[in-house]
Design a protein around this motif. Sequence first.
Motif, PDB file in Angstrom:
ATOM      1  N   VAL A  61      70.702  23.296  98.825  1.00  0.00           N
ATOM      2  CA  VAL A  61      71.800  23.249  97.867  1.00  0.00           C
ATOM      3  C   VAL A  61      72.255  24.664  97.527  1.00  0.00           C
ATOM      4  CG1 VAL A  61      72.448  22.609  95.508  1.00  0.00           C
ATOM      5  CG2 VAL A  61      71.132  21.022  96.912  1.00  0.00           C
ATOM      6  N   GLY A  62      71.317  25.572  97.378  1.00  0.00           N
ATOM      7  CA  GLY A  62      71.668  26.949  97.062  1.00  0.00           C
ATOM      8  C   GLY A  62      72.516  27.591  98.146  1.00  0.00           C
ATOM      9  N   ARG A  63      72.138  27.369  99.397  1.00  0.00           N
ATOM     10  CA  ARG A  63      72.894  27.936 100.519  1.00  0.00           C
ATOM     11  C   ARG A  63      74.292  27.319 100.599  1.00  0.00           C
ATOM     12  NH1 ARG A  63      71.324  27.771 106.761  1.00  0.00           N
ATOM     13  NH2 ARG A  63      72.682  29.448 107.405  1.00  0.00           N
ATOM     14  N   MET A  64      74.370  26.014 100.395  1.00  0.00           N
ATOM     15  CA  MET A  64      75.666  25.338 100.419  1.00  0.00           C
ATOM     16  C   MET A  64      76.539  25.834  99.266  1.00  0.00           C
ATOM     17  SD  MET A  64      76.586  21.308 100.013  1.00  0.00           S
ATOM     18  CE  MET A  64      76.108  21.357  98.297  1.00  0.00           C
ATOM     19  N   ASN A  65      75.973  25.926  98.062  1.00  0.00           N
ATOM     20  CA  ASN A  65      76.723  26.418  96.907  1.00  0.00           C
ATOM     21  C   ASN A  65      77.254  27.817  97.164  1.00  0.00           C
ATOM     22  OD1 ASN A  65      76.361  24.120  95.403  1.00  0.00           O
ATOM     23  ND2 ASN A  65      74.874  24.993  94.007  1.00  0.00           N
ATOM     24  N   ALA A  66      76.411  28.686  97.719  1.00  0.00           N
ATOM     25  CA  ALA A  66      76.832  30.051  97.992  1.00  0.00           C
ATOM     26  C   ALA A  66      77.970  30.089  99.006  1.00  0.00           C
ATOM     27  CB  ALA A  66      75.648  30.880  98.482  1.00  0.00           C
TER      28      ALA A  66
END
Length: 81
Positions: free
Chosen positions: A33-38
């Motif tokens: 989720v963090g990578r997608m959000n970024a």
Amino acid sequence: MAFQDTLTNREIEDIEDLLEVPFTKIADSNVSVGRMNAAFAWIAQRREDPSFTYEQARDLPAAFTNSLLSDDEGSDEDPKG
């Protein structure tokens, strides 16, 4: 209109290249989720500042990306908190 509905084909390709997943499969992939959000934050901020990097996007608060992906029209959320 939600942010994801405003993405250009080039922006979609950039997200796919960064995440190494077809755009239509992101939700079903193992991308964090963090990578997608970024990735989404990077695209959004790059529209305002073409020199904005993915590394800078990694430091933005998750609330910024959450506001992008919600169906709310135009958020006043300041990306830097």
